[in-house]
Write a protein that holds these residues in place. Structure first.
Motif, PDB file in Angstrom:
ATOM      1  N   SER A   1       0.782  -0.884  -0.252  1.00  0.00           N
ATOM      2  CA  SER A   1       0.105  -0.034  -0.054  1.00  0.00           C
ATOM      3  C   SER A   1       0.528   1.257  -0.181  1.00  0.00           C
ATOM      4  CB  SER A   1      -0.982   0.157   1.268  1.00  0.00           C
ATOM      5  OG  SER A   1      -2.047  -0.488   1.097  1.00  0.00           O
ATOM      6  N   THR A   2       2.214   0.669   0.858  1.00  0.00           N
ATOM      7  CA  THR A   2       2.896   1.802   1.071  1.00  0.00           C
ATOM      8  C   THR A   2       3.377   2.176  -0.518  1.00  0.00           C
ATOM      9  OG1 THR A   2       3.607   1.835   3.025  1.00  0.00           O
ATOM     10  CG2 THR A   2       4.879   2.794   1.781  1.00  0.00           C
ATOM     11  N   TYR A   3       4.213   1.894  -1.658  1.00  0.00           N
ATOM     12  CA  TYR A   3       4.489   1.340  -2.821  1.00  0.00           C
ATOM     13  C   TYR A   3       3.462   2.417  -3.372  1.00  0.00           C
ATOM     14  CZ  TYR A   3       5.821   0.928  -7.480  1.00  0.00           C
ATOM     15  OH  TYR A   3       6.486   0.551  -8.969  1.00  0.00           O
ATOM     16  N   LEU A   4       1.950   2.185  -3.321  1.00  0.00           N
ATOM     17  CA  LEU A   4       0.699   2.460  -4.258  1.00  0.00           C
ATOM     18  C   LEU A   4       1.280   4.252  -3.837  1.00  0.00           C
ATOM     19  CD1 LEU A   4      -1.522   1.419  -6.032  1.00  0.00           C
ATOM     20  CD2 LEU A   4      -2.395   1.510  -4.426  1.00  0.00           C
ATOM     21  N   ARG A   5       0.963   4.841  -2.533  1.00  0.00           N
ATOM     22  CA  ARG A   5       0.869   5.394  -2.308  1.00  0.00           C
ATOM     23  C   ARG A   5       1.383   7.088  -2.559  1.00  0.00           C
ATOM     24  NH1 ARG A   5      -3.654   6.537   1.803  1.00  0.00           N
ATOM     25  NH2 ARG A   5      -2.209   7.797   2.179  1.00  0.00           N
ATOM     26  N   CYS A   6       2.650   5.404  -2.965  1.00  0.00           N
ATOM     27  CA  CYS A   6       3.899   6.967  -3.536  1.00  0.00           C
ATOM     28  C   CYS A   6       3.586   7.100  -5.062  1.00  0.00           C
ATOM     29  CB  CYS A   6       5.031   6.089  -3.445  1.00  0.00           C
ATOM     30  SG  CYS A   6       5.830   5.741  -1.802  1.00  0.00           S
ATOM     31  N   LEU A   7       2.602   6.412  -5.734  1.00  0.00           N
ATOM     32  CA  LEU A   7       2.981   6.947  -7.210  1.00  0.00           C
ATOM     33  C   LEU A   7       1.643   7.347  -7.861  1.00  0.00           C
ATOM     34  CD1 LEU A   7       1.789   2.461  -8.664  1.00  0.00           C
ATOM     35  CD2 LEU A   7       4.273   4.140  -8.917  1.00  0.00           C
TER      36      LEU A   7
END
Lengths: 254, 298
Positions: free
Chosen positions: A47-53
């Protein structure tokens, strides 16, 4: 980027919450008009990765990003990038449905209004189209002026998808969009993802491996902040290259 | 055996608390009954209409005039003008504290605003009297600085903490999911505040405003000290006025016990009570009526 089919990519992405390193050196590419599923146990950083996008993590004051995220070859963390226009191009659907306490119509019109569209008939047209696209039209067409909070959870989530589609993003990020929904509503969302892929690049975080297998073309497996394995969904679920991936997808941990 | 004793203790505690709770409610009830008992007799002398809408308040003349219309107008106008100043200041401060200020700034400023509520009203009245009044007199060349405007200004100071701190709670309780939803659509922070956060917290903010106003309309000491005390219908915001609480406080000591004047003052108290009751009922109504279901509830 030499490959024209790459819509978005991260290169050696590290992410920190204060001193805690939540993502380690994640490099991943997302192809146009494909669905990529991010899977992994809770706390693995997907989720953290997704929210970086879409730079949603900017809202966390102590967070820090190293490495690059490219949207059509341009680094979105470059200081000259305008976050607002980024988020217009990279839309997001959240885990829990979060409709605004406004009417159904206004929920979808909101994104258009804040993006400077004033023309009434244009707004009406795009609201209608988006709700149709989100497969919600038949259920709400007679009650567009009622509060969105009166809808069921599944309807609310499709409304949130309609809201994201209204601003015509290029990429749609979905953070466990069906985790708060019952099986029937989940199935509707999955069918919808299938439809949307004709037009959008979709990246979806999911806890359900069956869901990843059903909706995605590519799957990326995350574990404690690292990207472990990525590949075609069919291959990853039938012949994973790594033992860790196999253990996870066969349910031996996580 | 011990079980029985424990049960007994439970029961005793329960009845003890019940008695205490009943006692405080009963005392309040009796005060209300007393208020009406001491106020209603005036209506044998004056009709309700003449009392409420009579333009002259000369309770000690012969024959006396018991028209509290100037006092009602004074209360409403003082409260209204103070609302015009206090609402934007209070709500904007709340927005700043809840949405914009860094954690450290908010941690310092919030207690300071709340401290403003702890200032005794007599201190605020005193400040209005010795600082604001001469200042107004000099700047605008007025006959007196003790007037409607001065009283409104001081009341605004008193209601800002109430408005600010309740609004801040309401804004703070708007779920983060809504802010994120808005930002994710490409809205700026400003658009998010104006178009999502404030509408979502409107019931809390309305409650805050009404409670702030109800505090202002019932406030006695400040208006007694700085409103100027003239029982006339004001022609401008710089005219001296005599709001209801000031009139009651100033005259009660001189009114002969159970005389007409005494009854008239209690009747004024009834009117004031109905005003604040009205405000509170509205506040309660709004906070229930607009309470949203699910995620966005306050």
């Amino acid at each position: 980027m030499s490959d024209n089919n790459i819509k978005m990519a991260s290169e050696h992405l590290d992410f920190y919450y204060g001193d805690f390193k939540a993502l380690h050196d994640v490099s991943l590419q997302f192809r146009k008009k494909q669905v990529t599923a991010l899977i992994g146990p809770s706390g693995c950083g997907k989720s953290t990765y997704l929210r970086c996008l879409n730079r949603m993590n900017d809202l966390i004051p102590i967070s820090r990003v190293e490495g690059k995220i490219l949207l059509e070859g341009e680094d979105i963390y470059n200081t000259s990038w305008d976050v607002v226009s980024l988020r217009r191009r990279v839309g997001m659907v959240f885990q829990k449905p979060n409709p605004f306490p406004k009417t159904i119509f206004e929920n979808v019109a909101y994104g258009l209004r804040v993006n400077g569209i004033r023309d009434k008939s244009e707004i009406e047209k795009r609201v209608t189209e988006s709700i149709q696209q989100a497969a919600l039209w038949d259920e709400v067409k007679d009650r567009l002026q009622e509060s969105a909070l009166g809808l069921s959870g599944g309807q609310q989530q499709r409304l949130c998808i309609a809201r994201a589609l209204a601003v015509e993003p290029e990429v749609v990020l979905m953070d466990e969009p069906a985790s708060a929904l019952d099986p029937i509503a989940t199935q509707k969302i999955e069918e919808l993802i299938h439809e949307l892929k004709q037009q959008y690049t979709i990246i979806i975080v999911t806890h359900s491996m069956q869901q990843a297998a059903r909706v995605s073309d590519k799957t990326a497996f995350f574990y404690i902040g690292k990207l472990i394995e990525v590949g075609d969904t069919d291959t990853l679920f039938t012949r994973p290259r790594l033992k860790q991936t196999e253990d996870y997808i066969t349910g031996r941990f996580g | 055996m011990t079980g029985n004793r424990r049960k007994k203790a439970e029961k005793t505690m329960k009845s003890l608390f019940f008695i205490i709770a009943t006692a405080s409610v009963a005392v309040l009830g009796m005060i209300m009954i007393f208020l009406f008992m001491e106020g209603l007799p005036i209506f044998k002398e004056v009709s309700v209409k003449n009392f409420l809408f009579g333009k002259y308040w000369y309770p000690t003349s012969d024959p006396p005039d018991f028209g509290i219309f100037p006092l009602i107008i004074a209360s409403i106008s003082v409260t209204g003008v103070s609302a015009v100043m206090a609402i934007p200041l209070g709500v904007m401060t709340a927005v700043y504290l809840a949405e914009l200020a860094s954690k450290r700034v908010a941690e310092i400023v919030k207690p300071m605003v709340e401290l403003l509520a702890a200032l005794p009203s007599v201190v605020i009245g005193f400040f209005g009297m010795v600082v604001v009044a001469p200042f107004l007199q000099d700047i605008f060349d007025m006959p007196t600085g003790l007037n409607l405007f001065n009283a409104s200004l001081m009341l605004a100071f008193m209601s800002i903490p109430t408005i600010c701190s309740i609004s801040e709670d309401a804004i703070y309780s708007v779920p983060n999911a809504l802010r994120e939803g808005s930002l994710a659509l490409g809205a700026t922070q400003w658009e998010t505040i104006i178009r999502v956060v404030l509408p979502a917290s409107i019931s809390g903010i309305s409650t805050a405003v009404i409670l702030g106003m109800s505090r202002a309309i019932g406030e006695t000491m400040v208006v007694l000290m700085v409103a100027g005390g003239a029982a006339m219908i004001p022609g401008s915001i710089f005219d001296p006025v005599r709001p209801m609480p000031a009139s009651i406080a100033a005259e009660m000591a001189e009114a002969p016990f159970r005389g007409e004047h005494y009854y008239a003052l209690f009747a004024t108290g009834i009117v004031l009570f109905l005003f604040t009751l009205f405000f509170n009922v509205i506040a309660d109504f709004i906070s229930n009526r607009y309470r949203q279901v699910g995620e966005a509830s306050l």
